[in-house]
Design a protein around this motif. Structure first.
Motif: not given
Length: 291
Positions: A263-288
């Motif tokens: 399931r971790v591989i299926e949802m690509d967790l490791l690749a999407t986590l940085a985007d998710d952290v940046a989104e919830v913290l309200g920072v840009s993707r590049a900076r996150g």
């Protein structure tokens, strides 16, 4: 080692990142890290030698059967590459080495957000909104949102029990007494621990602190628990009730580990986590993404 698809791929020369990239982290197991001409080299269990460009890595995740020399730690530190000690496929997190020279911009922003009561609640609100998109959270304080969460999570447990036709008497976990729980609770506990391990390693590799949270408090890893709640419904709760039905009353740790990994591989967790952290913290993707 469990057969099947792995969460992390075997390290080879071809799989290493290009120098132009700053790779978040690299997982290693069953081998030794040494120094060769002032550079770090990885010697695996078959004596295959792979030079590691630690200057392009944010973190090294050392899994079972690994050893590292003092000089290798010094070289990684000089390259601003942190070192973490984890379980197989990073499903458990044991410890991390903190760099005295590391860039603290992400950590500083995390602290600033957590220290400002209004901004902290906004981060919490974005986290709750990700989980409950139809809920009216405008003007709600943290205590009110936590209360809403408790009701919705209990309803989710009951809905999954009905969906998979599994008996459910509530979430129960007693530290040190894993076997006394029913099968569903055992799977939940195991999957939660695995998720915490992955997230703790990733949070460290991105330069944030697992100890500074926005919803949870009074626990060792509040930020990890905050983030884990974003993924638990699919990775832990749904899987637990599904496996309870399939295992027919007999807990099988290998089946749980394999299903969780898939399931971790299926949802690509490791690749999407940085985007998710940046989104919830309200920072840009590049900076996150930077450390």
């Amino acid at each position: 080692m469990a057969a099947g698809q792995r969460l992390f791929v075997k390290v080879t020369r071809d799989s290493l990142p290009q120098v132009k990239d700053k790779y978040p982290f690299l997982y290693l197991e069953r081998g030794r890290l040494e120094i060769d001409d002032s550079s770090v080299k990885w010697i695996d269990s078959t004596n295959n030698v792979v030079p590691l460009p630690v200057a392009t890595l944010n973190a090294l995740l050392l899994g079972p059967g690994t050893s590292i020399t003092h000089d290798a730690v010094k070289t990684a530190t000089a390259a601003n590459c942190s070192v973490c000690w984890v379980g197989e496929d990073s499903l458990l997190f044991y410890a991390a080495g903190f760099l005295p020279t590391s860039d603290t911009r992400n950590l500083k922003q995390q602290i600033e957000l957590a220290a400002d009561s209004e901004k902290s609640v906004e981060v919490a609100r974005r986290m709750f909104k990700r989980r409950f998109p139809t809920a009216d959270l405008d003007g709600k304080n943290l205590k009110e949102m936590v209360g809403m969460e408790g009701h919705r999570v209990r309803a989710l447990y009951q809905a999954k029990a009905e969906e998979y036709q599994v008996g459910w008497k509530g979430r129960k976990f007693v530290p040190g007494k894993f076997e006394t729980s029913d099968i569903t609770n055992q799977v939940l506990t195991a999957c939660n621990a695995a998720l915490y391990g992955i997230l703790c390693s990733a949070v460290h590799s991105m330069g944030y602190s697992p100890h500074i949270g926005f919803i949870h408090s009074g626990s060792p890893l509040p930020f990890v628990y905050d983030l884990a709640d974003l993924y638990k419904e699919h990775l832990c709760i749904d899987l637990s009730f599904s496996l309870t039905r399939d295992m027919a009353g007999r807990y099988n740790k290998y089946k749980v580990s394999d299903a969780f990994r898939e399931r971790v591989i299926e949802m690509d967790l490791l690749a999407t986590l940085a985007d998710d952290v940046a989104e919830v913290l309200g920072v840009s993707r590049a900076r996150g993404r930077r450390k």
